[in-house]
Design a protein around this motif. Sequence first.
Motif, PDB file in Angstrom:
ATOM      1  N   GLN A  82      44.298  -6.787  13.259  1.00 14.36           N
ATOM      2  CA  GLN A  82      45.703  -7.144  13.704  1.00 14.36           C
ATOM      3  C   GLN A  82      46.275  -7.977  13.285  1.00 14.36           C
ATOM      4  N   LEU A  83      44.928  -9.014  12.524  1.00  8.14           N
ATOM      5  CA  LEU A  83      45.656 -10.368  11.722  1.00  8.14           C
ATOM      6  C   LEU A  83      45.648  -9.757  10.638  1.00  8.14           C
ATOM      7  N   TYR A  84      44.542  -8.887  10.099  1.00  4.91           N
ATOM      8  CA  TYR A  84      44.160  -8.450   8.520  1.00  4.91           C
ATOM      9  C   TYR A  84      45.712  -7.799   8.312  1.00  4.91           C
ATOM     10  N   LEU A  85      46.518  -7.407   9.203  1.00  5.05           N
ATOM     11  CA  LEU A  85      47.408  -6.143   8.339  1.00  5.05           C
ATOM     12  C   LEU A  85      48.392  -7.634   8.969  1.00  5.05           C
ATOM     13  N   THR A  86      48.798  -8.726   9.046  1.00 10.04           N
ATOM     14  CA  THR A  86      49.842  -9.833   9.113  1.00 10.04           C
ATOM     15  C   THR A  86      48.768 -11.118   8.729  1.00 10.04           C
ATOM     16  N   GLY A  87      48.548 -11.723   8.020  1.00  8.24           N
ATOM     17  CA  GLY A  87      48.491 -12.470   7.046  1.00  8.24           C
ATOM     18  C   GLY A  87      46.925 -12.659   7.770  1.00  8.24           C
ATOM     19  N   GLY A  88      45.788 -12.765   8.068  1.00  5.28           N
ATOM     20  CA  GLY A  88      44.884 -13.002   8.553  1.00  5.28           C
ATOM     21  C   GLY A  88      44.391 -14.250   8.959  1.00  5.28           C
ATOM     22  N   ALA A  89      43.828 -15.359   8.281  1.00  5.59           N
ATOM     23  CA  ALA A  89      43.858 -16.449   9.141  1.00  5.59           C
ATOM     24  C   ALA A  89      44.563 -17.536   8.580  1.00  5.59           C
ATOM     25  N   THR A  90      45.499 -17.253   8.266  1.00  8.19           N
ATOM     26  CA  THR A  90      46.873 -17.582   8.179  1.00  8.19           C
ATOM     27  C   THR A  90      48.210 -17.549   9.224  1.00  8.19           C
ATOM     28  N   ASN A  91      47.804 -16.098   9.966  1.00 12.58           N
ATOM     29  CA  ASN A  91      48.367 -16.212  11.111  1.00 12.58           C
ATOM     30  C   ASN A  91      48.132 -17.057  12.615  1.00 12.58           C
ATOM     31  N   PRO A  92      49.642 -17.431  13.112  1.00  6.65           N
ATOM     32  CA  PRO A  92      49.356 -18.463  13.917  1.00  6.65           C
ATOM     33  C   PRO A  92      48.154 -17.983  15.734  1.00  6.65           C
ATOM     34  N   PHE A  93      48.466 -16.820  15.188  1.00 11.10           N
ATOM     35  CA  PHE A  93      47.587 -16.058  16.744  1.00 11.10           C
ATOM     36  C   PHE A  93      46.624 -15.652  16.572  1.00 11.10           C
ATOM     37  N   ILE A  94      45.791 -15.747  16.047  1.00  8.67           N
ATOM     38  CA  ILE A  94      44.487 -15.877  15.155  1.00  8.67           C
ATOM     39  C   ILE A  94      43.563 -17.169  16.196  1.00  8.67           C
ATOM     40  N   SER A  95      44.774 -17.969  17.187  1.00 10.79           N
ATOM     41  CA  SER A  95      43.924 -18.694  17.908  1.00 10.79           C
ATOM     42  C   SER A  95      43.217 -17.963  19.138  1.00 10.79           C
ATOM     43  N   LEU A  96      44.050 -16.578  19.454  1.00 10.57           N
ATOM     44  CA  LEU A  96      43.742 -15.868  20.393  1.00 10.57           C
ATOM     45  C   LEU A  96      42.032 -15.456  20.442  1.00 10.57           C
ATOM     46  N   TYR A  97      42.002 -14.936  19.706  1.00  7.67           N
ATOM     47  CA  TYR A  97      39.850 -15.454  19.646  1.00  7.67           C
ATOM     48  C   TYR A  97      39.754 -15.858  20.138  1.00  7.67           C
ATOM     49  N   LEU A  98      40.139 -17.318  20.306  1.00  9.93           N
ATOM     50  CA  LEU A  98      39.168 -18.701  21.315  1.00  9.93           C
ATOM     51  C   LEU A  98      39.153 -17.878  23.092  1.00  9.93           C
ATOM     52  N   LEU A  99      39.891 -17.419  23.295  1.00 12.16           N
ATOM     53  CA  LEU A  99      40.200 -16.577  24.282  1.00 12.16           C
ATOM     54  C   LEU A  99      39.176 -15.797  24.646  1.00 12.16           C
ATOM     55  N   GLN A 100      39.411 -14.972  23.810  1.00  9.36           N
ATOM     56  CA  GLN A 100      38.230 -13.845  24.132  1.00  9.36           C
ATOM     57  C   GLN A 100      37.170 -14.693  24.571  1.00  9.36           C
ATOM     58  N   VAL A 101      36.430 -15.762  23.729  1.00  9.26           N
ATOM     59  CA  VAL A 101      35.507 -16.650  23.302  1.00  9.26           C
ATOM     60  C   VAL A 101      35.263 -16.758  25.192  1.00  9.26           C
ATOM     61  N   ILE A 102      36.885 -17.435  25.881  1.00  8.16           N
ATOM     62  CA  ILE A 102      36.500 -18.580  26.903  1.00  8.16           C
ATOM     63  C   ILE A 102      35.743 -17.159  28.061  1.00  8.16           C
ATOM     64  N   LEU A 103      36.117 -16.123  27.966  1.00 17.19           N
ATOM     65  CA  LEU A 103      36.492 -14.808  28.877  1.00 17.19           C
ATOM     66  C   LEU A 103      34.995 -14.300  28.672  1.00 17.19           C
ATOM     67  N   ALA A 104      34.137 -14.432  27.925  1.00 17.67           N
ATOM     68  CA  ALA A 104      32.842 -14.310  27.326  1.00 17.67           C
ATOM     69  C   ALA A 104      31.941 -15.169  28.358  1.00 17.67           C
ATOM     70  N   ALA A 105      32.061 -16.377  27.328  1.00 24.98           N
ATOM     71  CA  ALA A 105      31.980 -17.906  28.938  1.00 24.98           C
ATOM     72  C   ALA A 105      31.629 -17.734  29.985  1.00 24.98           C
ATOM     73  N   VAL A 106      33.078 -16.868  30.722  1.00 31.01           N
ATOM     74  CA  VAL A 106      33.324 -16.793  31.923  1.00 31.01           C
ATOM     75  C   VAL A 106      32.119 -16.214  32.795  1.00 31.01           C
ATOM     76  N   LEU A 107      32.622 -14.431  31.840  1.00 29.86           N
ATOM     77  CA  LEU A 107      31.683 -13.422  32.711  1.00 29.86           C
ATOM     78  C   LEU A 107      30.535 -12.994  32.120  1.00 29.86           C
ATOM     79  N   LEU A 108      29.988 -13.345  30.970  1.00 29.73           N
ATOM     80  CA  LEU A 108      28.795 -13.005  30.581  1.00 29.73           C
ATOM     81  C   LEU A 108      27.167 -14.205  31.038  1.00 29.73           C
ATOM     82  N   ASP A 109      26.129 -13.489  30.364  1.00 24.26           N
ATOM     83  CA  ASP A 109      24.996 -14.446  30.125  1.00 24.26           C
ATOM     84  C   ASP A 109      24.384 -15.068  29.375  1.00 24.26           C
TER      85      ASP A 109
END
Length: 444
Positions: free
Chosen positions: A99-126
Amino acid sequence: MAEPSATTLLAGTAETTNRKNLLLLIQLRALAVLGQVVTILYAAFVLGITLPLVQLFVVLGALAGLNLLALLRYRITTGITSAELMMQLLLDVAALTMQLYLTGGATNPFISLYLLQVILAAVLLDRLAVWIVVAVATGCFILLSDTYRELVVPGGHGSAEGHGDRIFALHIQGMLISFVLAAILVVVFVGRIQRNLRARDAYVAELRQRFAEEDHVVRMGLLASGAAHELGTPLATLSVIMGDWQQMPAIASDPALSGELAEMQAELDRCKAIVSGILLSSGDMRGEGTVRTTLGRFLDETVAEWRLSRPVGRLDYQAKIEPDIPIVSDAAMKQVLANVLDNAREASPDFVGVTARRIGGDVVIGIRDAGPGFPEERLKSFGKPYNSSKNRPGSGLGLFLVVNVVRKLGGTVVAVNNPEGGATVRLTLPLRALALKDEDGSGA
């Protein structure tokens, strides 16, 4: 049937917790799809940004389909592994990257949502799985820095400086929306995940305590069995000697000595019976020495045998087992009831009450006394080893053994102080654990 090991139970607990967390990820993904639909439509038709709507909705459709498959997986299985949760998060990272590739890549402000996936991984996974998610998300971020489809933003009238201000203002608005969205999702969903993990940790701690107590019971059983074997020979020797004494003319002609010798012989026979019971119940609880009877008859005989050997002022016994069922009784169950009855008699020599009734699929046995009741600290640690107000070596093990034997059968033991005085120990046993089995393994 062999009982599950500690490792198996702990693994099953982790998989159950992962299953609950998968449901949270499914709910989070559903909200994400809904939020992305609203955001795309707002950007395209309100802000006038030119977007590849077909491609974006194809990605969203794939994400929704993935969510339906995950929901189906949740419903048909009872255990989810940590690897499956990692794959779910990696698929979310892949969908976000497209979705980010189709909407501006790293210039898209929603790219910070990657951090949400990392937070969930830190809580859920080993640890290893977390670093895999971090590496994949970082790689996707780097890729989007150079490779993406540029956005066409309206507002190109006027000077280039005015156009740049318009783009910057939209970027700040997007960053604000992304921050608020991520913050809300982290607070709501990570909080719920943490509750699942705390519940798992509490259950694991309870399991470890249970296994430690059962190991304590096994060690005591081995010691008791060894002592019983050692006591067998001297008791048999004493029995032979006392039998010879009874035949001696000097003793046979003295009624007082004969009476005392007969009483000693009775107590010796009782000691031998206790030793035989220990040896009988030192193996599997449902092993050798079991007797086929009915639940009502077993309770009647157990209470009658206890009454004959223990002087008590008044024994109030009532049993309502309707309908009665055939069961397999053994020395361990008799010892359980005898231990509780002995404790009630020690607290209240003048009165012991016993009630037994069938409630649904359980039999509930209540043993009450008219004594002073349990101190509050004993009630809080009821069933723990050496939890006794008696100042003598080894005291406090009787109720500990009772709790563990009943728990092995899938039942519970509860102690309460009665409002009118005295205390009641209530044993709840599932009938399926006592019922007589047919040869094919089904209940009678």
